[in-house]
Design an enzyme around this catalytic site. Structure first.
Site, short mmCIF file in Angstrom:
data_model
loop_
_atom_site.label_atom_id
_atom_site.label_comp_id
_atom_site.label_asym_id
_atom_site.label_seq_id
_atom_site.Cartn_x
_atom_site.Cartn_y
_atom_site.Cartn_z
N LYS A 198 0.59 -1.14 -0.04
CA LYS A 198 -0.25 0.21 0.08
C LYS A 198 0.52 1.12 0.18
O LYS A 198 0.36 2.20 -0.84
CB LYS A 198 -1.00 -0.33 1.14
CG LYS A 198 -1.77 -1.23 0.88
CD LYS A 198 -3.08 -1.37 2.17
CE LYS A 198 -3.80 -0.85 2.39
NZ LYS A 198 -4.30 -0.77 4.34
N GLU A 254 -0.08 7.49 7.90
CA GLU A 254 -0.34 8.91 7.49
C GLU A 254 -1.44 9.88 8.61
O GLU A 254 -1.50 9.11 9.39
CB GLU A 254 -2.29 8.10 6.73
CG GLU A 254 -1.87 8.06 5.75
CD GLU A 254 -3.07 7.12 4.57
OE1 GLU A 254 -4.20 6.73 5.10
OE2 GLU A 254 -2.65 6.90 3.54
N ARG A 267 -8.90 -6.84 -8.02
CA ARG A 267 -9.38 -7.36 -7.00
C ARG A 267 -11.27 -7.39 -8.02
O ARG A 267 -11.31 -6.14 -7.78
CB ARG A 267 -9.30 -8.57 -6.70
CG ARG A 267 -9.42 -7.34 -4.97
CD ARG A 267 -9.47 -8.04 -3.98
NE ARG A 267 -9.88 -7.49 -2.65
CZ ARG A 267 -10.53 -6.75 -1.85
NH1 ARG A 267 -12.12 -6.71 -2.62
NH2 ARG A 267 -10.53 -6.25 -1.12
P1 ADP Z 1 -13.83 -5.49 0.26
O1 ADP Z 1 -12.61 -3.88 -0.33
O2 ADP Z 1 -13.91 -6.07 -1.13
O3 ADP Z 1 -14.58 -4.29 1.05
P2 ADP Z 1 -13.35 -6.06 2.13
O4 ADP Z 1 -11.95 -5.65 2.94
O5 ADP Z 1 -14.22 -6.21 2.98
O6 ADP Z 1 -13.53 -5.92 0.74
O7 ADP Z 1 -11.99 -7.35 2.85
C1 ADP Z 1 -13.27 -8.68 1.78
C2 ADP Z 1 -12.46 -9.99 2.38
O8 ADP Z 1 -11.02 -10.02 1.93
C3 ADP Z 1 -12.61 -10.36 4.09
O9 ADP Z 1 -12.85 -12.21 3.73
C4 ADP Z 1 -11.33 -9.91 4.15
O10 ADP Z 1 -11.19 -10.51 5.86
C5 ADP Z 1 -10.18 -10.38 2.95
N1 ADP Z 1 -9.25 -9.71 3.09
C6 ADP Z 1 -8.51 -8.19 2.80
N2 ADP Z 1 -7.12 -7.80 2.24
C7 ADP Z 1 -6.78 -8.23 3.20
C8 ADP Z 1 -5.71 -9.01 3.27
N3 ADP Z 1 -4.42 -8.30 3.00
N4 ADP Z 1 -4.86 -9.79 4.15
C9 ADP Z 1 -6.11 -11.16 4.45
N5 ADP Z 1 -7.43 -10.56 4.53
C10 ADP Z 1 -7.40 -10.35 3.14
P1 ADP Z 2 -7.89 -1.51 4.00
O1 ADP Z 2 -6.84 -2.18 3.03
O2 ADP Z 2 -8.03 -2.57 5.14
O3 ADP Z 2 -8.86 -2.15 2.99
P2 ADP Z 2 -7.39 0.90 4.50
O4 ADP Z 2 -6.26 1.46 4.31
O5 ADP Z 2 -8.79 0.95 2.84
O6 ADP Z 2 -7.72 -0.06 4.91
O7 ADP Z 2 -8.24 1.59 5.37
C1 ADP Z 2 -9.59 1.17 5.96
C2 ADP Z 2 -10.41 1.90 6.35
O8 ADP Z 2 -9.88 2.56 7.89
C3 ADP Z 2 -10.67 3.10 5.59
O9 ADP Z 2 -12.31 3.34 4.76
C4 ADP Z 2 -11.47 4.47 6.27
O10 ADP Z 2 -12.52 4.30 7.13
C5 ADP Z 2 -10.10 4.51 7.27
N1 ADP Z 2 -8.59 5.03 7.28
C6 ADP Z 2 -7.85 4.45 6.44
N2 ADP Z 2 -7.07 5.40 6.33
C7 ADP Z 2 -7.90 6.67 7.23
C8 ADP Z 2 -7.19 7.52 7.43
N3 ADP Z 2 -5.85 8.44 6.61
N4 ADP Z 2 -7.90 8.76 7.69
C9 ADP Z 2 -9.11 8.17 8.20
N5 ADP Z 2 -9.55 7.08 8.01
C10 ADP Z 2 -8.95 6.12 7.64
#
Ligand code: ADP
Ligand code: ADP
Ligand code: MG
Length: 459
Positions: free
Chosen positions: A116, A200, A292
């Protein structure tokens, strides 16, 4: 066109992929773990093969076994779904080396966007706005302190290989940074086998808005509208809607532009999502790219009429999307039904589903592998179903979602159905006036109202 696709996943998304393949005349090959022997996707695939024990490492993450089945059964494509191996460079590359089509972007794209902090760096260099933060991974605590001084507190420490809302920690001061830095590193190593972390600035009360894209092998990039996924609990999405309420047309266009730029910057192919955070003043920041199909893809399908999984299969087969027209119509909302008990601090609920009644009706879709008698296993994600509704307007869609939740009935396990139902009656939600702090700020109230629904129901 692909002839036979192996589905390297389970549950509702495996079923979703099987359905798309069968409508296109593509044969399907499922692989499953011991815990999933009686699952619907195993029964509905043309062929199914047991690949090991329930533990993901012994089955759904077992690259060698999955590839052995794919080769032995002459599969020409592998669909990884979401989670598991869907964002594994190693797997995608091995699939390619074996001359099987990985249904997703090139392995190099997965690698570059999967880290990321590297992804953010790439976007920054390509003119996509990003959250103020570290320039890539943070090497040590000395560097972390310097960055903390520069971007100021509160900030977030985030695992570079994190996902699913995990591996993110808030830090409010220099002292807390010194304390948490090694802990977050350790957690990242344990959860994601990679201890690299980045920093961040914490954006206060942002909205999470993401853009669905489709890209083919011929440089065509399509944006299929945006999704607001700000109803989150502990950084995990719970309710998503498309289009996003409360954003200007100007911002919408800027988000699409940034999504296209992001796709170009990583030579994206197939279906993907560019996630953004949007603040009160409509400033927006690239958050990450999901390389994906996403959990919430059905709401986009409902408002565009485009079948995203079929599109994935077509693109993977080498077809172009130049004639695909995107026209947004109506409003769609998804509610994730999870096997967790809201009244017991969302503890996971497993076991046999004694009775299940599926919601139905016009433009009411239920993506799930639930059935009366199905077993919810502790080994996998607790999401057991996705209720998706569509109507002409947002208000009508909310009414439909309430109605559909009322008729969804799952007994034997605890779920969040009534919790979701409560949110659909919340004034801020109805107004479309909410951000990612919604649940945190309202949880006490949501639970209180939810309890009264229970009481009424049990009367
Ligand atoms: P979306 O971005 O599609 O809303 P989620 O963040 O809810 O997806 O994740 C979808 C599925 O993938 C969940 O079962 C979550 O636990 C799994 N998942 C996503 N990223 C990872 C990761 N880096 N490692 C392990 N599991 C992950
Ligand atoms: P993941 O890979 O687990 O999906 P993300 O980086 O997409 O993680 O962040 C998941 C959620 O965490 C975001 O949708 C938001 O709600 C919160 N978040 C992530 N980064 C920030 C940020 N810099 N400031 C505020 N909220 C954040
Ligand atoms: Mg994310």
């Amino acid at each position: 066109m692909l002839k036979k696709v192996l589905i390297a996943n389970r549950g509702e998304i495996a079923l979703r992929i099987i359905r798309a393949c069968h409508e296109m005349g593509i044969k399907t090959c499922a692989v499953y773990s011991k815990a999933d022997e009686n699952s619907l996707f195993v029964k509905l695939a043309d062929e199914s093969y047991s690949i090991g024990e329930a533990l993901p490492a012994k089955s759904y993450l077992n690259v060698d076994k999955i590839l052995t089945v794919a080769k032995a059964r002459n599969c020409d494509g592998i669909h990884p779904g979401y989670g598991f191996l869907s964002e594994s460079y190693y797997f995608a590359n091995l699939v390619r080396k074996n001359k099987i089509k990985f249904i997703g972007p090139d392995p190099e794209t997965i690698k570059n966007m999967g880290n990321k902090s590297l992804a953010i760096k790439t976007m920054r260099e390509n003119g996509v706005p990003t959250v103020p933060g570290s320039d890539g991974n943070v090497k040590n605590i000395e560097e972390a302190i310097k960055i903390g001084e520069k971007i100021s507190y509160p900030l977030l420490l985030k695992a570079s290989s994190g996902g699913g809302g995990k591996g993110i920690r808030r830090v409010d001061s220099r002292e807390e940074l010194v304390e948490k830095f090694p802990l977050v590193k350790m957690e990242a190593k344990a959860s994601f086998k990679d201890d690299s972390i980045y920093m961040e600035k914490l954006i206060e009360n942002p909205r999470h808005i993401e853009v669905q894209i489709l890209c083919d092998d011929f440089s065509n990039i399509l944006c299929l509208g945006e999704r607001n996924c700000s109803i989150q609990r502990e950084n995990q999405k719970m309710i998503e809607e498309s289009p996003s309420p409360g954003i200007s047309q100007g911002l919408r266009e800027k988000l699409y532009d940034a999504a296209r730029k992001s796709a170009k910057a990583c030579a994206y192919k197939n279906a993907g999502t560019v996630e953004f955070l949007v603040d009160k003043d409509e400033n927006f920041y690239f958050l990450e790219m999901n390389t994906r199909i996403q959990v919430e893809h059905p709401i986009t399908e409902m408002v565009t009429g485009v079948d995203l999984v079929k599109s994935q299969l077509k693109i993977a087969s080498g077809l172009d999307i130049k004639n695909l027209k995107v026209e947004l119509k109506g409003h769609a909302i998804e509610a994730r039904i999870i096997a967790k008990d809201p009244l017991n601090n969302f503890s996971v609920s497993c076991g046999r589903v004694n009775f299940f009644h599926e919601p139905g009706g016009v433009d009411t879709r239920f993506d799930s592998d639930l059935f009366t008698g199905s077993e919810i296993s502790p080994y996998y994600d607790s999401m057991v179903g996705k209720l998706i509704v569509k109507d002409r307007t947002r208000t009508l869609a909310i009414k439909k979602l309430r109605r559909a939740l009322e008729e969804t009935f799952v007994s034997g396990i605890s779920t969040n159905i009534w919790y979701l139902y409560t949110i659909c009656h919340d004034f801020s939600f109805i107004k479309g006036n909410y951000d990612t702090s919604f649940i945190k700020n309202n949880e006490e109230n949501i639970l209180k109202i939810m309890r009264s629904y229970y009481d009424k129901f049990l009367e």
